[in-house]
Design a protein around this motif. Sequence first.
Motif, PDB file in Angstrom:
ATOM      1  N   THR A  74       9.032   3.847   4.238  1.00 52.80           N
ATOM      2  CA  THR A  74       7.995   4.221   4.362  1.00 52.80           C
ATOM      3  C   THR A  74       8.066   5.500   4.847  1.00 52.80           C
ATOM      4  O   THR A  74       7.297   6.650   4.474  1.00 52.80           O
ATOM      5  CB  THR A  74       6.791   3.589   4.879  1.00 52.80           C
ATOM      6  OG1 THR A  74       6.765   2.094   4.485  1.00 52.80           O
ATOM      7  CG2 THR A  74       5.434   4.011   5.338  1.00 52.80           C
TER       8      THR A  74
ATOM      9  N   PHE B  70      -7.153   0.099  -1.497  1.00 49.39           N
ATOM     10  CA  PHE B  70      -6.752  -0.418  -2.407  1.00 49.39           C
ATOM     11  C   PHE B  70      -7.276  -1.850  -2.468  1.00 49.39           C
ATOM     12  O   PHE B  70      -8.157  -2.459  -3.358  1.00 49.39           O
ATOM     13  CB  PHE B  70      -5.482  -0.715  -3.480  1.00 49.39           C
ATOM     14  CG  PHE B  70      -5.155  -1.067  -4.519  1.00 49.39           C
ATOM     15  CD1 PHE B  70      -6.214  -1.166  -5.945  1.00 49.39           C
ATOM     16  CD2 PHE B  70      -4.357  -2.634  -4.602  1.00 49.39           C
ATOM     17  CE1 PHE B  70      -5.876  -1.788  -6.888  1.00 49.39           C
ATOM     18  CE2 PHE B  70      -3.908  -3.734  -5.755  1.00 49.39           C
ATOM     19  CZ  PHE B  70      -5.032  -2.886  -6.801  1.00 49.39           C
TER      20      PHE B  70
ATOM     21  N   CYS C 296      -0.041  -7.788   0.167  1.00 50.79           N
ATOM     22  CA  CYS C 296      -0.548  -8.333  -0.092  1.00 50.79           C
ATOM     23  C   CYS C 296       0.121  -9.975   0.664  1.00 50.79           C
ATOM     24  O   CYS C 296      -1.035 -11.200   0.698  1.00 50.79           O
ATOM     25  CB  CYS C 296      -0.338  -9.079  -1.437  1.00 50.79           C
ATOM     26  SG  CYS C 296      -0.772  -7.270  -2.424  1.00 50.79           S
TER      27      CYS C 296
ATOM     28  N   ASN D  58       5.838  -1.860  -0.447  1.00 46.61           N
ATOM     29  CA  ASN D  58       4.777  -1.814   1.057  1.00 46.61           C
ATOM     30  C   ASN D  58       3.404  -2.529   0.816  1.00 46.61           C
ATOM     31  O   ASN D  58       3.252  -3.621   1.295  1.00 46.61           O
ATOM     32  CB  ASN D  58       3.882  -0.380   1.551  1.00 46.61           C
ATOM     33  CG  ASN D  58       4.976  -0.142   2.842  1.00 46.61           C
ATOM     34  OD1 ASN D  58       5.671  -0.150   3.876  1.00 46.61           O
ATOM     35  ND2 ASN D  58       5.130   1.559   2.470  1.00 46.61           N
ATOM     36  N   LEU D  59       3.788  -2.095  -0.909  1.00 49.21           N
ATOM     37  CA  LEU D  59       1.864  -3.350  -1.875  1.00 49.21           C
ATOM     38  C   LEU D  59       2.355  -4.685  -1.390  1.00 49.21           C
ATOM     39  O   LEU D  59       1.708  -5.505  -1.141  1.00 49.21           O
ATOM     40  CB  LEU D  59       2.770  -3.353  -3.095  1.00 49.21           C
ATOM     41  CG  LEU D  59       1.143  -3.734  -3.862  1.00 49.21           C
ATOM     42  CD1 LEU D  59      -0.137  -3.568  -3.795  1.00 49.21           C
ATOM     43  CD2 LEU D  59       1.537  -3.688  -4.893  1.00 49.21           C
TER      44      LEU D  59
ATOM     45  N   VAL E  16      -2.465   1.570   0.172  1.00 48.13           N
ATOM     46  CA  VAL E  16      -2.367   0.346  -0.406  1.00 48.13           C
ATOM     47  C   VAL E  16      -2.946  -1.100   0.449  1.00 48.13           C
ATOM     48  O   VAL E  16      -4.090  -1.496  -0.737  1.00 48.13           O
ATOM     49  CB  VAL E  16      -1.239  -0.469  -0.187  1.00 48.13           C
ATOM     50  CG1 VAL E  16      -1.042  -2.254   0.070  1.00 48.13           C
ATOM     51  CG2 VAL E  16       0.186   0.473  -1.512  1.00 48.13           C
ATOM     52  N   ASN E  17      -3.358  -0.229   1.287  1.00 45.21           N
ATOM     53  CA  ASN E  17      -4.608  -1.689   2.012  1.00 45.21           C
ATOM     54  C   ASN E  17      -5.886  -0.682   1.542  1.00 45.21           C
ATOM     55  O   ASN E  17      -6.880  -1.605   1.427  1.00 45.21           O
ATOM     56  CB  ASN E  17      -4.588  -0.739   3.692  1.00 45.21           C
ATOM     57  CG  ASN E  17      -3.052  -1.299   4.098  1.00 45.21           C
ATOM     58  OD1 ASN E  17      -2.861  -2.874   3.748  1.00 45.21           O
ATOM     59  ND2 ASN E  17      -2.249  -1.190   4.726  1.00 45.21           N
TER      60      ASN E  17
ATOM     61  N   ASP F 208       2.822   4.102  -3.096  1.00 50.71           N
ATOM     62  CA  ASP F 208       3.166   2.413  -1.679  1.00 50.71           C
ATOM     63  C   ASP F 208       3.070   3.056  -0.166  1.00 50.71           C
ATOM     64  O   ASP F 208       3.735   2.996   0.248  1.00 50.71           O
ATOM     65  CB  ASP F 208       4.800   2.280  -2.306  1.00 50.71           C
ATOM     66  CG  ASP F 208       4.350   0.445  -2.292  1.00 50.71           C
ATOM     67  OD1 ASP F 208       3.590   0.287  -2.271  1.00 50.71           O
ATOM     68  OD2 ASP F 208       5.756   0.141  -2.082  1.00 50.71           O
TER      69      ASP F 208
ATOM     70  N   GLY G 100      -5.638   5.927  -3.054  1.00 53.61           N
ATOM     71  CA  GLY G 100      -6.370   5.036  -2.786  1.00 53.61           C
ATOM     72  C   GLY G 100      -8.099   4.904  -2.590  1.00 53.61           C
ATOM     73  O   GLY G 100      -8.550   4.089  -1.989  1.00 53.61           O
TER      74      GLY G 100
ATOM     75  N   HIS H 148      -0.650  -5.054 -13.233  1.00 52.47           N
ATOM     76  CA  HIS H 148       0.045  -4.399 -12.809  1.00 52.47           C
ATOM     77  C   HIS H 148       0.117  -3.322 -14.293  1.00 52.47           C
ATOM     78  O   HIS H 148       1.327  -4.814 -14.179  1.00 52.47           O
ATOM     79  CB  HIS H 148       0.240  -3.440 -11.279  1.00 52.47           C
ATOM     80  CG  HIS H 148       0.949  -2.296 -11.266  1.00 52.47           C
ATOM     81  ND1 HIS H 148       0.075  -1.028 -11.586  1.00 52.47           N
ATOM     82  CD2 HIS H 148       2.076  -1.799 -11.069  1.00 52.47           C
ATOM     83  CE1 HIS H 148       0.577  -0.028 -11.128  1.00 52.47           C
ATOM     84  NE2 HIS H 148       1.993  -0.724 -11.429  1.00 52.47           N
TER      85      HIS H 148
ATOM     86  N   TRP I  59       7.439  -2.509  -5.412  1.00 51.47           N
ATOM     87  CA  TRP I  59       6.222  -1.826  -4.247  1.00 51.47           C
ATOM     88  C   TRP I  59       6.219  -1.966  -2.572  1.00 51.47           C
ATOM     89  O   TRP I  59       6.027  -3.366  -2.725  1.00 51.47           O
ATOM     90  CB  TRP I  59       5.062  -1.184  -5.375  1.00 51.47           C
ATOM     91  CG  TRP I  59       5.189  -0.857  -6.252  1.00 51.47           C
ATOM     92  CD1 TRP I  59       5.073  -1.268  -7.307  1.00 51.47           C
ATOM     93  CD2 TRP I  59       5.504   0.897  -6.254  1.00 51.47           C
ATOM     94  NE1 TRP I  59       5.023  -0.152  -8.088  1.00 51.47           N
ATOM     95  CE2 TRP I  59       5.493   0.661  -8.532  1.00 51.47           C
ATOM     96  CE3 TRP I  59       6.510   1.849  -5.844  1.00 51.47           C
ATOM     97  CZ2 TRP I  59       6.260   1.936  -8.789  1.00 51.47           C
ATOM     98  CZ3 TRP I  59       6.554   2.871  -6.441  1.00 51.47           C
ATOM     99  CH2 TRP I  59       6.276   3.120  -7.998  1.00 51.47           C
TER     100      TRP I  59
ATOM    101  N   LEU J 111      -2.547   2.539  -9.655  1.00 50.09           N
ATOM    102  CA  LEU J 111      -2.590   1.775  -8.647  1.00 50.09           C
ATOM    103  C   LEU J 111      -2.195   3.114  -7.522  1.00 50.09           C
ATOM    104  O   LEU J 111      -1.334   3.517  -7.691  1.00 50.09           O
ATOM    105  CB  LEU J 111      -1.147   1.061  -8.941  1.00 50.09           C
ATOM    106  CG  LEU J 111      -0.517   0.378  -7.890  1.00 50.09           C
ATOM    107  CD1 LEU J 111      -1.580  -0.856  -7.333  1.00 50.09           C
ATOM    108  CD2 LEU J 111       0.473  -0.653  -8.226  1.00 50.09           C
TER     109      LEU J 111
END
Length: 413
Positions: free
Chosen positions: A7, A117, A141, A136-137, A114-115, A109, A40, A54, A134, A106
């Motif tokens: 990250t 989305f 989840c 972090n994705l 991501v959050n 990452d 996002g 995806h 991905w 998408l």
Amino acid sequence: MPRFLYTLLLWLLVPLIPLRLLWRSLRQPEYLHHVGERFGFFDGVADKPVIWLHCVSVGETHAAAPLVDLLRQRYPGHKVLLTHATPTGRKAGEQLFGDSVLRAYLPYDLPFAVNRFLGHFRPRIGLLMETELWFNLIHACKAGKMPLLLVNARMSARSARGYARVSALVEDSLTQLAAIAAQTAADARRLCELGAPQAVVTGNLKFDVLPAKATAATLQRLCGVPRTIFLAASTREGEEALVLDAVQQAGIPGLLTIIVPRHPQRFDEVAVLLQTCGVRYRRRSENSVAGADDAVLLGDSMGEMAAYYAVCDFAFIGGSLLPYGGQNLIEACALGKPVLLGPHTYNFDEAASTAIMQGAAVRVWDAAALAAEIKELAHDAALRERMGAAGLAFAAGNRGAARRTLALVEKFI
């Protein structure tokens, strides 16, 4: 710690993102459309529970079509969301499904993107097509208790070696997926070696993509007077020159070669190559009939690959003469066309090997070998018929992945 470092690296790269999008927009202006979605920010909301798939680009989008159709039939009370990473993938989704599905990019990452989305669409389930890890994705989840599956998954030996360099990060992510549906036993084995607790084999969804219903009458008309047609499909950078060299070596009088570059941003580049080589050609976009002295039809159109296969007598599948890994050979086989493949087919390793073994395809190692096969196929109608019949049998014998994948998905909705 591995995901933290990953990250951190992404954050360091963020300032370069606008430059990357601007650079890519020089060839495809669409890269500057919907930029907010990549961070996002989305418009509109779904009025039904969302099933999310995806599909990075064109190939994954077309492969997902049979599964999307089954999901829409099985869950009419849900809305399908397709996410993409490229404008061509997004365009393919629009051509296939129109407004019957939601479409978006998408996000990168990054945790905040991501959050956003996941918070905006609130999908009930997510399906990542092929090899899309991905990190972090996947973590988000899992933290949000939303089942995320890797479907139609493939893992070549080459990709496995790359992922093994960040094995801790990959293993952590694979263990957080709800399920993995692999294309082949070899793909499943490599995924488990990288840390997946389990991977079931459901087959390749591309076999379930049926030939387009639309006729190829328009393209047939544009090819002009009846003659032998050789298709170079989904060619990559550097391959067009090799194809032209092979066609010249083959020396087939009256042969029409159709060249369809894999990426639309290269259409003009290939046109310049043809001009430089002194090759007489027409562009598909001109919508004019090729003359008897035109040697090449440049396929500068999107969404017509099935029509190109339909009008040709035999086809070379691009991305395989140079080390790009090869493009999809299944569509050509499903339309009963003899297939020529280069040495580099690791993206479709098992499909390529099986097609060759069953007589539907022939491997060529260089431009000279390609020239020899072009010459043989152009002069031997019986050989073309045998290879075409073998291709039809090969494609028909491997269908069913969409229903097997649906059965797995049903366990989590």
